[in-house]
Design a protein around this motif. Structure first.
Motif, short mmCIF file in Angstrom:
data_model
loop_
_atom_site.label_atom_id
_atom_site.label_comp_id
_atom_site.label_asym_id
_atom_site.label_seq_id
_atom_site.Cartn_x
_atom_site.Cartn_y
_atom_site.Cartn_z
N HIS A 1 0.83 -1.20 0.00
CA HIS A 1 0.00 0.00 0.00
C HIS A 1 0.87 1.26 0.00
CE1 HIS A 1 -3.21 -2.78 1.05
NE2 HIS A 1 -4.04 -1.82 0.68
N ALA B 1 -3.62 3.09 -1.55
CA ALA B 1 -4.01 1.90 -2.29
C ALA B 1 -2.80 1.06 -2.64
CB ALA B 1 -4.75 2.29 -3.57
N ASP B 2 -3.06 -0.17 -3.00
CA ASP B 2 -2.02 -1.06 -3.49
C ASP B 2 -2.22 -1.17 -5.00
OD1 ASP B 2 -0.25 -3.02 -4.22
OD2 ASP B 2 -0.84 -4.42 -2.63
N ASP C 1 -0.83 -2.84 -7.17
CA ASP C 1 -0.72 -4.20 -7.70
C ASP C 1 -2.02 -4.97 -7.53
OD1 ASP C 1 1.93 -3.74 -8.41
OD2 ASP C 1 2.68 -4.43 -6.46
N GLU C 2 -2.82 -4.61 -6.52
CA GLU C 2 -4.08 -5.30 -6.25
C GLU C 2 -5.30 -4.56 -6.81
OE1 GLU C 2 -4.58 -6.04 -2.11
OE2 GLU C 2 -2.70 -7.14 -1.93
N THR C 3 -5.23 -3.22 -6.81
CA THR C 3 -6.37 -2.40 -7.20
C THR C 3 -5.99 -1.49 -8.35
OG1 THR C 3 -7.02 -2.36 -4.88
CG2 THR C 3 -8.11 -0.80 -6.33
N SER C 4 -6.84 -1.42 -9.34
CA SER C 4 -6.59 -0.52 -10.46
C SER C 4 -6.85 0.92 -10.03
CB SER C 4 -7.52 -0.86 -11.63
OG SER C 4 -7.37 0.12 -12.64
#
Length: 166
Positions: free
Chosen positions: A2, A59-60, A62-65
């Motif tokens: 994150h 946000a991360d 890599d996980e969330t656009s």
């Protein structure tokens, strides 16, 4: 992992953007500050964004656009440098959070000048002149007492032009 990102919002839409980003599951920080404003001869207190047109989003990537940020109501998009979203260091966000009071406003640092303090103008037309600090004149301007031609005159100038005397 994150990370914190800066989001550019539409004018006076920081709160709208924050609500809609949070509805999408993003963690947001919108630092606010309480300011005294003069309107119609009366001084009133008003809560404003500490950084007008900006808020922070965690946000991360890599996980969330992060593409959804651009089309979120109230936002313009992420702040980018060379096409890459700019990351805000965690310590910056934590420093801001550590100054948040119970009323959700950020406590700004106390002024560093006291009336009567000797200062020196470090740039501009009066570079090198010594003066006495009188008061603050808004967020970034100061009133000084300066001796000119054998008389003491009050002048107003940007705070950034001063160096405190030791």
């Amino acid at each position: 992992m994150h990370c914190w990102f800066a989001v550019l919002t539409k004018p006076r839409s920081e709160s709208v953007a924050q609500v809609h980003l949070q509805r999408q599951g993003f963690e947001c920080l919108l630092p606010k500050v309480q300011r005294a404003v003069r309107r119609g001869g009366a001084v009133r207190s008003r809560i404003e964004s500490l950084f007008p047109r900006y808020l922070f989003l965690r946000a991360d990537p890599d996980e969330t656009s992060l593409a959804a940020v651009r089309s979120t109501r109230g936002t313009v998009g992420l702040v980018r440098f060379g096409g890459i979203p700019a990351q805000v260091p965690d310590r910056v966000v934590e420093r801001i959070r550590s100054r948040v009071r119970a009323d959700d406003c950020v406590e700004l640092a106390t002024p560093d000048l006291e009336p009567g303090a000797r200062v020196q103008v470090r740039s501009g037309a009066l570079c090198g002149w010594e003066a006495v600090f009188k008061s603050y004149d808004g967020a970034d301007r100061v009133r000084l007492l300066l001796e000119l031609l054998g008389t003491t005159r009050e002048i107003v100038m940007p705070r950034a032009l001063l160096a405190t005397r030791i």
